[in-house]
Write a protein that holds these residues in place. Structure first.
Motif, PDB file in Angstrom:
ATOM      1  N   ASP D 151       0.884  -1.172   0.000  1.00  0.00           N
ATOM      2  CA  ASP D 151       0.000   0.000   0.000  1.00  0.00           C
ATOM      3  C   ASP D 151       0.922   1.222   0.000  1.00  0.00           C
ATOM      4  O   ASP D 151       1.055   1.927   0.996  1.00  0.00           O
ATOM      5  CB  ASP D 151      -0.905  -0.039   1.232  1.00  0.00           C
ATOM      6  CG  ASP D 151      -1.951   1.056   1.227  1.00  0.00           C
ATOM      7  OD1 ASP D 151      -2.076   1.764   0.202  1.00  0.00           O
ATOM      8  OD2 ASP D 151      -2.638   1.224   2.253  1.00  0.00           O
ATOM      9  N   PRO D 152       1.571   1.469  -1.153  1.00  0.00           N
ATOM     10  CA  PRO D 152       2.655   2.463  -1.186  1.00  0.00           C
ATOM     11  C   PRO D 152       2.184   3.879  -0.837  1.00  0.00           C
ATOM     12  O   PRO D 152       1.072   4.273  -1.215  1.00  0.00           O
ATOM     13  CB  PRO D 152       3.159   2.396  -2.642  1.00  0.00           C
ATOM     14  CG  PRO D 152       2.736   1.058  -3.123  1.00  0.00           C
ATOM     15  CD  PRO D 152       1.414   0.798  -2.456  1.00  0.00           C
ATOM     16  N   MET D 153       3.031   4.599  -0.161  1.00  0.00           N
ATOM     17  CA  MET D 153       2.691   5.927   0.365  1.00  0.00           C
ATOM     18  C   MET D 153       3.975   6.724   0.552  1.00  0.00           C
ATOM     19  O   MET D 153       5.065   6.164   0.538  1.00  0.00           O
ATOM     20  CB  MET D 153       1.990   5.773   1.713  1.00  0.00           C
ATOM     21  CG  MET D 153       2.798   4.905   2.685  1.00  0.00           C
ATOM     22  SD  MET D 153       2.345   5.066   4.429  1.00  0.00           S
ATOM     23  CE  MET D 153       3.248   6.554   4.878  1.00  0.00           C
ATOM     24  N   HIS D 154       3.802   8.010   0.744  1.00  0.00           N
ATOM     25  CA  HIS D 154       4.949   8.858   1.089  1.00  0.00           C
ATOM     26  C   HIS D 154       4.831   9.308   2.539  1.00  0.00           C
ATOM     27  O   HIS D 154       3.823   9.909   2.933  1.00  0.00           O
ATOM     28  CB  HIS D 154       5.055  10.059   0.154  1.00  0.00           C
ATOM     29  CG  HIS D 154       5.738   9.707  -1.118  1.00  0.00           C
ATOM     30  ND1 HIS D 154       7.105   9.644  -1.232  1.00  0.00           N
ATOM     31  CD2 HIS D 154       5.245   9.333  -2.319  1.00  0.00           C
ATOM     32  CE1 HIS D 154       7.436   9.268  -2.454  1.00  0.00           C
ATOM     33  NE2 HIS D 154       6.323   9.069  -3.140  1.00  0.00           N
ATOM     34  N   GLY D 155       5.872   9.031   3.313  1.00  0.00           N
ATOM     35  CA  GLY D 155       5.892   9.502   4.696  1.00  0.00           C
ATOM     36  C   GLY D 155       6.039  11.013   4.772  1.00  0.00           C
ATOM     37  O   GLY D 155       5.561  11.645   5.708  1.00  0.00           O
ATOM     38  N   ASP D 180       4.052  10.861   8.016  1.00  0.00           N
ATOM     39  CA  ASP D 180       4.011   9.400   8.115  1.00  0.00           C
ATOM     40  C   ASP D 180       2.593   8.874   8.275  1.00  0.00           C
ATOM     41  O   ASP D 180       2.317   8.046   9.153  1.00  0.00           O
ATOM     42  CB  ASP D 180       4.904   8.925   9.272  1.00  0.00           C
ATOM     43  CG  ASP D 180       6.388   8.908   8.901  1.00  0.00           C
ATOM     44  OD1 ASP D 180       6.702   8.628   7.740  1.00  0.00           O
ATOM     45  OD2 ASP D 180       7.222   9.171   9.784  1.00  0.00           O
ATOM     46  N   THR D 181       1.700   9.333   7.399  1.00  0.00           N
ATOM     47  CA  THR D 181       0.347   8.771   7.429  1.00  0.00           C
ATOM     48  C   THR D 181       0.117   7.866   6.216  1.00  0.00           C
ATOM     49  O   THR D 181       0.407   8.269   5.081  1.00  0.00           O
ATOM     50  CB  THR D 181      -0.749   9.858   7.451  1.00  0.00           C
ATOM     51  OG1 THR D 181      -2.006   9.217   7.201  1.00  0.00           O
ATOM     52  CG2 THR D 181      -0.527  10.938   6.412  1.00  0.00           C
ATOM     53  N   PRO D 182      -0.397   6.664   6.425  1.00  0.00           N
ATOM     54  CA  PRO D 182      -0.718   5.773   5.300  1.00  0.00           C
ATOM     55  C   PRO D 182      -1.767   6.361   4.364  1.00  0.00           C
ATOM     56  O   PRO D 182      -1.974   5.835   3.262  1.00  0.00           O
ATOM     57  CB  PRO D 182      -1.267   4.514   5.997  1.00  0.00           C
ATOM     58  CG  PRO D 182      -0.786   4.578   7.397  1.00  0.00           C
ATOM     59  CD  PRO D 182      -0.622   6.031   7.732  1.00  0.00           C
ATOM     60  N   GLU D 183      -2.415   7.449   4.774  1.00  0.00           N
ATOM     61  CA  GLU D 183      -3.414   8.077   3.889  1.00  0.00           C
ATOM     62  C   GLU D 183      -2.756   8.764   2.700  1.00  0.00           C
ATOM     63  O   GLU D 183      -3.439   9.109   1.745  1.00  0.00           O
ATOM     64  CB  GLU D 183      -4.252   9.099   4.667  1.00  0.00           C
ATOM     65  CG  GLU D 183      -4.918   8.576   5.922  1.00  0.00           C
ATOM     66  CD  GLU D 183      -6.031   7.572   5.638  1.00  0.00           C
ATOM     67  OE1 GLU D 183      -6.441   7.419   4.475  1.00  0.00           O
ATOM     68  OE2 GLU D 183      -6.480   6.923   6.605  1.00  0.00           O
ATOM     69  N   MET D 184      -1.450   8.979   2.735  1.00  0.00           N
ATOM     70  CA  MET D 184      -0.773   9.706   1.652  1.00  0.00           C
ATOM     71  C   MET D 184      -0.420   8.735   0.527  1.00  0.00           C
ATOM     72  O   MET D 184       0.746   8.546   0.161  1.00  0.00           O
ATOM     73  CB  MET D 184       0.470  10.417   2.203  1.00  0.00           C
ATOM     74  CG  MET D 184       0.893  11.621   1.372  1.00  0.00           C
ATOM     75  SD  MET D 184      -0.283  12.984   1.490  1.00  0.00           S
ATOM     76  CE  MET D 184       0.131  13.623   3.120  1.00  0.00           C
ATOM     77  N   GLN D 210       2.746   0.747   5.712  1.00  0.00           N
ATOM     78  CA  GLN D 210       3.033   1.213   7.066  1.00  0.00           C
ATOM     79  C   GLN D 210       1.794   0.999   7.920  1.00  0.00           C
ATOM     80  O   GLN D 210       0.677   1.250   7.469  1.00  0.00           O
ATOM     81  CB  GLN D 210       3.386   2.706   7.047  1.00  0.00           C
ATOM     82  CG  GLN D 210       3.727   3.288   8.418  1.00  0.00           C
ATOM     83  CD  GLN D 210       3.442   4.780   8.513  1.00  0.00           C
ATOM     84  OE1 GLN D 210       3.970   5.569   7.757  1.00  0.00           O
ATOM     85  NE2 GLN D 210       2.584   5.158   9.455  1.00  0.00           N
ATOM     86  N   GLY D 211       1.978   0.536   9.111  1.00  0.00           N
ATOM     87  CA  GLY D 211       0.855   0.455  10.030  1.00  0.00           C
ATOM     88  C   GLY D 211       0.528   1.822  10.602  1.00  0.00           C
ATOM     89  O   GLY D 211       1.364   2.729  10.590  1.00  0.00           O
ATOM     90  N   ALA D 294     -10.555   8.392  13.086  1.00  0.00           N
ATOM     91  CA  ALA D 294      -9.365   9.041  13.650  1.00  0.00           C
ATOM     92  C   ALA D 294      -8.189   8.068  13.666  1.00  0.00           C
ATOM     93  O   ALA D 294      -7.739   7.624  14.717  1.00  0.00           O
ATOM     94  CB  ALA D 294      -9.659   9.562  15.054  1.00  0.00           C
ATOM     95  N   PRO D 295      -7.685   7.726  12.461  1.00  0.00           N
ATOM     96  CA  PRO D 295      -6.533   6.819  12.422  1.00  0.00           C
ATOM     97  C   PRO D 295      -5.253   7.567  12.767  1.00  0.00           C
ATOM     98  O   PRO D 295      -5.002   8.656  12.254  1.00  0.00           O
ATOM     99  CB  PRO D 295      -6.516   6.373  10.955  1.00  0.00           C
ATOM    100  CG  PRO D 295      -7.096   7.530  10.211  1.00  0.00           C
ATOM    101  CD  PRO D 295      -8.131   8.153  11.135  1.00  0.00           C
ATOM    102  N   LEU D 296      -4.452   6.998  13.622  1.00  0.00           N
ATOM    103  CA  LEU D 296      -3.171   7.620  13.944  1.00  0.00           C
ATOM    104  C   LEU D 296      -2.224   7.480  12.763  1.00  0.00           C
ATOM    105  O   LEU D 296      -2.265   6.491  12.024  1.00  0.00           O
ATOM    106  CB  LEU D 296      -2.586   6.995  15.204  1.00  0.00           C
ATOM    107  CG  LEU D 296      -3.408   7.326  16.452  1.00  0.00           C
ATOM    108  CD1 LEU D 296      -2.936   6.514  17.642  1.00  0.00           C
ATOM    109  CD2 LEU D 296      -3.344   8.812  16.763  1.00  0.00           C
ATOM    110  N   ALA D 297      -1.380   8.459  12.588  1.00  0.00           N
ATOM    111  CA  ALA D 297      -0.365   8.426  11.533  1.00  0.00           C
ATOM    112  C   ALA D 297       0.941   7.924  12.141  1.00  0.00           C
ATOM    113  O   ALA D 297       1.329   6.784  11.949  1.00  0.00           O
ATOM    114  CB  ALA D 297      -0.203   9.815  10.917  1.00  0.00           C
TER     115      ALA D 297
END
Lengths: 337, 337, 337, 337
Positions: D151-155, D180-184, D210-211, D294-297
């Motif tokens: 689930d590729p992302m940018h921190g 560092d959010t997986p939403e990115m 990333q978790g 409210a997911p933590l990053a």
């Protein structure tokens, strides 16, 4: 020490620094130099009456002007710069304090963010009686006036930060900066770890006095005439700003939440005791737990600052930094004779 | 005050309370009663040598034994119980301190949870010289010994909590409890808001001395012979424990993170100043910001405790609680003559 | 499992518990019992229109009524009680939410104490369409209406706490209590460590739905008809409340500051993975770091609650608690057929 | 949009930025430009096997290399830069994660300072199967292997900070940075408020996955080939980084303690709902309280980052930023056809 070099710096309005790091040095100095400095107040001198609201008269981010930075010759990462405060004297007969919208400990802020409106913006002008050494609180909502003893100090002293960073002069961290501790008074020596060549030392934010915690976010803000002696300790590391007075050694920690600032300051003092006084870390932990004082510095800035201190008379034989503080006290005594 | 009633209580091992609230009173007392008490140390007296590890000799949750509770006749929710500390005297010539696994400020804990193993469990035995008023630190990893002045205090004093709760004697909160502040020494008056009929006051956890913050989590733990006078202020509310000495008034706050403990203590003192000294809240906020002291109490317990204090001599005319503290000082002077 | 015993409990107004611990059990049940319960909403049913302000209609501390406690026969400290949520169904066609003065995440509070006045007290009444499974938000300051899916859950489930304590039903901690996590929905099994003989299980505080963090401090509060199956795991320890769904295992942590709640939940899940799935602690730490979800539960209660969860399909072979969750799902399927 | 300009940037080793602010732009771009970028992993590519310990192979502070910065023509303080992630593709078939001494959520750190030694330094190498879209966890202490979906992302994505500051690329704050959010992930648009002329946008720190919370402090770190479209919203302010996906709008907050990061993100989303969707602030507060996620990053970086998100389908009519996200999705679809 032979005849010390004295450098006088009284900056013009455009000559202040607003950051730690990122500003060109105003002078290169050799270790041992005496700096005779003027520092402007944190408002850049713009709050002069109870009608001067920070939100109107100040020009963000041009707050907390610093006198400096000074390039200390020979200072390299891994060294320590020592700043001995010979004297800190209010440069005017008035000082100012205010509430600032969404700043301070007893209001929500930009980080402790709430839906509530900010507190009202109020300015208190303090009259200083430099002869008697007092400053007068004048209540705004009653006719109460109270004279408090002055206890001049600098809220801000620091060097360029590590990690390639440039930090606002409003921030306290491992490089020093806006620690806002009343312990930074005349007679003490402040030790700062060097992060970049030349250290790039500056200071400002004089307070005629300040309570512990600086609860409303603003002290009795005052321009200062301040004399310091700058020394260099080659090969001595100082992870967090440390302070030595005639009676105490002290470590500072700046972080959030406040317990982390406390932890940093306590661990640093434990490790200082272990390094210079022959105690194991666990013995130092025990001794500090029973003999330490822990006055808060600020609980309002970008990072909060906590101070850990212990009386020298209660420590085993040992003198940190080869007696530098004692030596600087003697030099200062000659200067102020 | 006429001839005060004196009640002596020296509990047998099975007669201590381990909680605030939830324990039957050991006695009913009228306001004005002098209590002459023995309090056991926080280990229930079980740590007697450097080989007595808390994890082995103590019987959880039977820690921090309280002498009491006392039912104060006439005390109702909305009232305040005043506890004046006439004297606090070590009952033995030794005291103990230890590291406790996963407890203390410079270790991870059950809440600041990490994957690291706990610090080693180490016991320090302190020798008390009651004549000279000193207690001797004996290092474990070197032959260093240091005499510190004794400054006896109670870590724990409190009443039954609000909200139908029963709290462990290890917890500090609005009901008082395990605040662990060195300010709770002889000569001060502690004010506690009443939550249940009879208040249910108890105290314990004597310390021969303690540093601010109680960094390792444990002070110089000591059984005490303590004399207090208990008074009742009808119709006076005390939201958080307050302390009055001859020189200062003080508020406490207990919470996490530490900045919340600070905020509570500062706001409470602002509101106290507004109630009893004629200042508006914003003027009190400004005065406290410049004149206040903020010594930490503990940064290790279930809640952290911060103290806000200000010198009485710097306050406008006004005497809280109709001069009760002064009155109790006079009574105490007669008692200890 | 043979024919399960079913116990129906619909308390009369005077029959609720307001604390965890300290209340006499309403019934003794054997493991395997099905409880068919009515739970009142957190306001004890008193907020019934937009004119019913909590500060006026509720009677502190009588908030968050709990149905129970139930004495689970054979439960002893060191065991685990499992509560399987068979069904959670709103008992009315309306629910209520409100702001409460000095309570919630976007306001100062009694602990995050400031000088600002509280936010206005506002009530939102939500209409529930149980057939469509929706609940309707009706804005107060515009004519906006929004239908959201219902997702019924219990804010509160717990047992008597350890350490001789009695805690308000508003508190979440290691005993469970007011965790306010949307994960506590039908179909999951909640595991609670037993602290006192009989465990003393109770539950309440139904929410027709709730956002993660429960930002304003109050969910879509609703009386519920709820069926649970209660089981007992002898000799299985559960340090913090854990939840198992068909797809995930989850740990909770409740503490302040919020990072400590996070740390507790993450460490607990690491240790659960190490115990039941054959991973070393460091390997579990790495796996959770990359595969875990971390939805916040509440950031408003006495302690904040964070949830750590991980997909079962991503775990090595292993089934916690001898397949109890799967077994309870099957029993539940029979019950709801 | 007409034929978009495409700029390809694949930096040589000496061409990365290590800070936000303080670095000269690598290019000037006009709004609408497509950037086709290579980003190095957070270790600057130096952790390549389980024997490559960060403490040995990395060169502090040269961590988290950023590709950029890009000067966006016309961008001025008060504007918003929009960064649409068209695609994020691992550039290698392996990735690395590690423990780092005194860094991460389940260890003491330089700020949560304790006397405990750090956790062991361990490296996990992850094998990526780009065809199947999976990444393989290989346990170090057992023979367990687990395939997780990529689930590729940018921190890291951000602009130059305000207040004359330069911040390390490891820091997340109002300027974005190391959130560092997986939403990115690909498909979203990130909105960043402009603080300096030209914005000075850069990005890096790719994660194969990333978790939530990034518990150990390090994700599945991976060099990336990433395509973004950069747009400019004149006169639109964005106080904290915001993200829009096809299904959600999201606000971020970065601060310590973690509840402050939560508060910032929630307040920002409330104010976004009020600005663009016609709700009053209190109605938005209520809606978010019941409908928000409210997911933590991250709970490991210099500041912790929390995300507040809400489903667009549950919002009243309204489209933020004149439909820019939808428009960029269409442009991206053309690009990737």
């Amino acid at each position: 020490m032979s005849d010390p070099r004295i450098l006088t710096v009284r900056p013009e309005p455009g000559e202040y620094a607003w950051t730690f790091g990122g500003s060109a040095p105003v002078a290169r100095i050799t270790p041992g130099t005496v700096l005779d400095l003027f520092t402007e107040d944190c408002f850049a001198g713009r709050v002069r009456s109870t009608r001067d609201f920070v939100s109107e008269v100040c020009d963000f981010p041009f707050l907390n002007p610093q006198t400096g930075p000074f390039h200390v010759e020979g200072a390299e990462p891994g060294d320590t710069v020592a700043v001995h405060f010979v004297s800190i004297e209010p440069a005017r007969d008035w000082a100012a304090s205010t509430t600032v919208p969404l700043f301070g400990a007893l209001t929500s802020t930009h980080t402790t963010a709430t839906l509530q409106p900010p507190l009202p913006e109020v300015v208190w002008m303090w009259q200083l009686d430099r002869e008697r050494g007092t400053c007068r609180f004048t209540a705004r909502d009653s006719d109460i006036e109270i004279d408090l003893p002055m206890d001049p100090m600098h809220g801000t002293v620091g060097v360029a930060p590590a990690n390639l960073e440039v930090r606002s002069a409003l921030v306290p961290d491992a490089h020093g900066g806006n620690m806002d501790t009343p312990e930074m008074r005349s007679g003490v020596t402040c030790y700062l770890g060097v992060n970049v060549e030349g250290a790039l030392l500056s200071l400002g934010d004089g307070h005629a006095r300040q309570g512990e915690g600086e609860t409303c976010g603003v002290a009795v803000e005052c321009a200062m005439n301040t004399v310091v002696i700058v020394e260099l300790l080659k090969g001595v590391q100082t992870p967090w700003p440390r302070i030595e007075s005639d009676t105490h050694i002290m470590s500072t920690g700046s972080a959030r939440p406040l317990e982390d600032a406390f932890r940093i300051s306590q661990l640093d003092l434990v490790q200082w005791l272990a390094r210079d006084y022959g105690l194991s870390e666990l013995d130092a932990y025990q001794l500090l737990s029973q003999a330490g004082e822990a006055p808060l510095a600020n609980v309002c800035d970008t990072n909060y600052t906590s101070v850990a201190k212990i009386r020298k008379e209660w420590l085993p034989a040992g003198e940190p930094h080869r007696g530098l503080h004692r030596h600087l006290r003697e030099t200062a005594a000659v200067l102020t004779r």
